[in-house]
Structures are given as C-alpha cells and as structure tokens.
Design a protein around this motif. Structure first.
Motif, mmCIF file in Angstrom:
data_model
loop_
_atom_site.group_PDB
_atom_site.id
_atom_site.type_symbol
_atom_site.label_atom_id
_atom_site.label_comp_id
_atom_site.label_asym_id
_atom_site.label_seq_id
_atom_site.Cartn_x
_atom_site.Cartn_y
_atom_site.Cartn_z
ATOM 1 N N UNK A 110 2.258 2.127 -3.170
ATOM 2 C CA UNK A 110 1.010 1.933 -4.607
ATOM 3 C C UNK A 110 1.212 3.372 -3.721
ATOM 4 N N UNK A 111 0.993 4.374 -2.950
ATOM 5 C CA UNK A 111 0.867 5.595 -3.040
ATOM 6 C C UNK A 111 1.924 6.614 -3.179
ATOM 7 N N UNK A 131 0.562 -1.208 0.257
ATOM 8 C CA UNK A 131 -0.157 -0.324 0.172
ATOM 9 C C UNK A 131 0.813 1.107 0.018
ATOM 10 N N UNK A 132 2.031 1.103 0.613
ATOM 11 C CA UNK A 132 3.035 2.073 0.643
ATOM 12 C C UNK A 132 3.848 3.126 -0.444
ATOM 13 N N UNK A 182 -3.721 9.712 -3.578
ATOM 14 C CA UNK A 182 -3.106 8.189 -3.990
ATOM 15 C C UNK A 182 -2.808 6.481 -3.528
ATOM 16 N N UNK A 183 -4.004 6.684 -2.472
ATOM 17 C CA UNK A 183 -4.402 5.256 -2.689
ATOM 18 C C UNK A 183 -4.264 5.958 -0.307
ATOM 19 N N UNK A 184 -4.373 5.002 -0.283
ATOM 20 C CA UNK A 184 -4.551 4.232 1.691
ATOM 21 C C UNK A 184 -3.021 4.199 2.121
ATOM 22 N N UNK A 185 -2.139 4.447 2.206
ATOM 23 C CA UNK A 185 -0.827 4.749 3.090
ATOM 24 C C UNK A 185 -1.028 3.021 3.693
#
Lengths: 333, 132
Positions: free
Chosen positions: A113-114, A110-111, B81-84
């Motif tokens: 992707x962000x 997820x990190x 940008x989406x969740x971390x």
C-alpha cells in the motif's frame, strides 16, 4: 475406539511386538520342554513338601501378575499424558504458524500500500500538470486526460484490493459466513486458473460464525488452492456448500468437495501439520489446510478431511453459530 | 515569494510535488536526505513546511514536533503513504501532535496548494475560500 492409536503405538508396531513376544514365548517354551522343567520342578516340590514351596510359588506368581498389571496401568497413563502433551504442542505450533502467516501477509499488504500510494503520486500530479499546460495541443491534452482516468482507476483498484486484505478487520470477531463467501467468490475465482470450475451453494439467510471476513477469506483461499493443486493438469471442479445444521442455535456446515486426485491415505492424518506438504520444493508451503484447521479451532469448530469414493477430496467444517453477536461487533463490510 | 520546506524521501514524489508548488508561485527547498540537521538548518528560512511521515533517515513526526517547538507560528502539513507496518495511523498521530493539515497519498496537488495558501494567510486548513 482403537486402543492402539490411543496408546501412541501404531498398528504395525503393536502387532510386530505381539509377534516378537510370541516367538520369544515359543523359544522359552522350547527351552522349558527340553529341560522337562515342570516335571523336574514338581519332583523337587514333592521331595521337600515341608518347605511350603507350593505356597511360595503361588505368592510369587500373584506378586508377578500384580507387578505386570501395575506396570501396564502406569505405562498406559503415561502414554495418555504424553499424547496430550504432544497434541498441545502441535496445536500451539499450528497457532503460531497461522499467526506468523497472517502477520506477514498483513505486513506485505501494508508495504504494498505504501509503495502503491507513493507511485501514484507522481503519476497523477505530473499528468494533471502536463495536461493543463497543453491547452494549445488539445489532442495531447485529451490523451493525458485518458491517462489520468486510467491512473485514477488504478488507484481505486489498489485501494479496494489492499483494503480487502488490510487488518481493518483486526477488531471484528464475527461475520456472516454466507455474505463473506458471496463477496469473496470473485476473488477466489481470480486466484484460480480458469480451467478450474468453482461453484457455491449457499443459503439465503445470514449465518454468523466466530470468524471475521479476513479469516473467512483466508480459509476460502487455502481450501480452493489446495483443491486446485491436487488436480491433474489443473482441470476440475470445486464445490462449496454451506448449510445450517442441528436446528436453531446449532451449527453451520461448510463442505468443500473437489474431483482432484485426493489425498494419499498414508498422509491424510498429517494434513493438519503446519509444515507438512507433498508439494515439491518451491511449490507452496503446505500451510494451507493447517491454516484452515487453526482458524476452525479458533471459532470453536471441527474439521474433517476424507477422500471421496469417486475421486477427490471432501473437507467438512462444522462451526458453531454465533448466537450472541453484539450489533456493533457484526461485520457490516 | 513564500518559501516552503518540502521533506520527502521518494525522489519522484519530491519532484512532482515541488514542481506543482513552484508552478503555483512558491519557492521550494527540497530535503530528501540529511536528516534532522538539514531540517533544523532550513527552519528559520521558510514560511511553511510540508513533510512526509515514514522516511528512512528522518521521522516525519519528529520534524513536526521540532518545527512546532522552534517556530510555533510555522504551518506544518503532514502527508503520508500509509504505514509500512499494518495498524499504524500516522496521520491521526500527526493531527494530535499539532499538524495544521494532513493529506493521505496520493493527494491532489491542487488541494495541497490551496491549503498551503490558506495557512499562509493565517487561516486554518478548513477555511472556506471566499471569492472577492
């Protein structure tokens, strides 16, 4: 069944104990002989027949033997309970390690992707805008269009790769093992050096098991990288074989064979331990096979690890076929 | 010239989107730091808000709710940008909290600007553009 294993004593210390007792017995025997113990005792009992000593001695012996039997039974049962407790704790630790591993993988993804999304923004926006402003410089404009094409492909690639690891799969409980392996094969080959040859021998029909695509991918990567790590100079072959066994409503067997250096006999029982590893510090966490074991158990299956007579390791995983798969839960992906 | 409040902590994203909006003829107030104080001070001055969601100093969803409370007429666009942390869908939450439009990053700045245009004219984000 090997009793010594059940009772938590390993073979070596069991025989050492027997040996020690033999020595003690011989010593005690020698002492008795030196005192001519039995004859002396016999003489005393003949002298005092009215004391009923014979009967007392017999009763004492019966009592002693009974005590020994009781003690042995109690010890045996305690050991069995202890064994069960240890197994339960180890399995809980293993589950925790697997969960932590998967969770940190999800967070990492997820990190990533962000960050990837944020990085793509200025690249795409500024390239588009600059390209538009260069109508008087057609070649530069065209070059920027190529930059944009490459950037857009990169954005799609990020999306695909990260989607594969994302917990979109969190809800799914079942997946077609055959299809999951087929689609994960390229990813596995990319993860290994090209000097390692990976082959898949898969049936044509779907075989549904109690694991989702992400979990199957995790198993695949763990098995493959473990096999590759056991290869001298990283040259060798890994073969995956999947087949249905035990008829309809039966099981799926997945076999992974490699021709690496195998697992040393004295450690082969410890491969399920989440943090056991023979790899040097800094070269892998040893988490691999423990993850596989944890997931196999989760799906209600069994796993066995053995060394092949020729060379290398053979890992066999048996998973029950998921017969009652609600269509909505079937992982289409 | 309509003024847009752009709240985004990533400096490069901030620069790129601000430039795109200025190019399109808008005046942009950039807020990368300063938290809610800066946002609240700027709200009376602007005609629309574009805000990111996950930021170290300010929670984008709080910006959304504050803006809607202080100035219900103000269009708010939320980008993300989406969740971390896996499993969080901030854009869906933003929609539920009254965002007028949502965009996942990386977005096409042309779509963003077109949407801002529609919202400023009093339409909704999904209005089909009419040519006249």
């Amino acid at each position: 069944m090997d009793l010594t294993n059940r009772f938590l004593v390993n073979r070596a210390s069991f025989w050492a104990l027997i040996g020690l007792w033999a020595v003690v017995s011989v010593f005690v025997g020698a002492v008795l002989v030196s005192f001519d113990a039995f004859d002396t005792f016999y003489a005393i009992t003949r002298e005092h027949e009215d004391w009923e000593l014979d009967e007392y001695v017999i009763i004492a012996f019966i009592f002693l033997i009974g005590c020994v039997l009781i003690l042995a039974t109690v010890s045996a049962r305690s050991l069995v309970v202890l064994q069960r407790e240890i197994e339960a704790r180890t399995s809980a630790e293993r589950e925790l390690a697997v969960a932590r591993h998967l969770q940190s993988l999800g967070t990492l993804t997820a990190g990533l992707a962000h960050s990837a999304n944020n990085l793509m923004q200025p690249i795409l926006t500024l390239t588009r805008m600059t390209s538009e402003s260069l109508s008087d410089k057609p070649e530069a404009q065209q070059d920027l269009r190529y930059v944009l094409q490459a950037a857009q492909k990169a954005a799609r690639l990020f999306e695909d790769v990260l989607a594969a690891s994302r917990s979109k799969q969190e809800g799914a409980q079942f997946a077609d093992l055959v299809r999951a392996l087929k689609s994960s094969a390229p990813l596995v080959r990319t993860a290994l050096p090209s000097s390692v040859e990976v082959t898949f021998d898969l049936p044509n029909d779907p075989l549904y098991v109690g694991l989702n695509r992400t979990e199957i991918l995790d198993i695949l990567l763990a098995l493959a990288s473990n096999s590759a790590d056991a290869m001298e100079k990283r040259i060798g072959a890994i073969r995956f074989l999947v087949e249905q066994v035990d008829g309809d409503g039966g099981n799926v067997r997945m076999v992974v064979e490699d021709d690496g250096s195998g697992i040393p006999e004295d450690v082969i029982d410890r491969v399920y331990d989440p943090f056991f590893t023979t790899k040097e510090v800094g070269k892998g966490t040893g988490l691999g096979l423990s993850v596989v074991f944890g997931l196999t158990q989760k799906a209600g299956g069994k796993m066995s690890v053995e060394n092949r007579p020729e060379n290398g390791t053979r890992i066999e995983i048996i998973l029950p076929l998921a017969t009652e798969v609600p269509t909505a839960a079937k992982d289409g992906g | 010239m309509p003024k847009i409040l752009l709240i985004e902590d990533d400096e490069l994203v901030l620069y790129a989107l601000a430039k795109a909006m200025r190019n399109a003829g808008y005046d942009v107030i950039e807020a990368a730091h300063g938290g809610m104080k800066v946002v609240e001070a700027s709200l009376p001055l602007v005609d629309a808000v574009v805000t990111d969601v996950v930021m170290p100093e300010t929670e984008g969803l709080s910006v959304l709710m504050t803006a809607k409370r202080r100035r219900p007429d103000l269009p708010v666009v939320v980008i993300s940008g989406g969740g971390r942390v896996p499993g969080r869908n901030y854009l869906k939450q933003a929609e539920g909290l009254g965002a007028d439009a949502i965009f996942p990053k990386p977005l096409d700045e042309r779509d963003l600007i077109a949407t801002i245009g529609r919202l400023l004219e009093g339409g909704s984000a999904d209005d089909v553009e009419t040519d006249d």
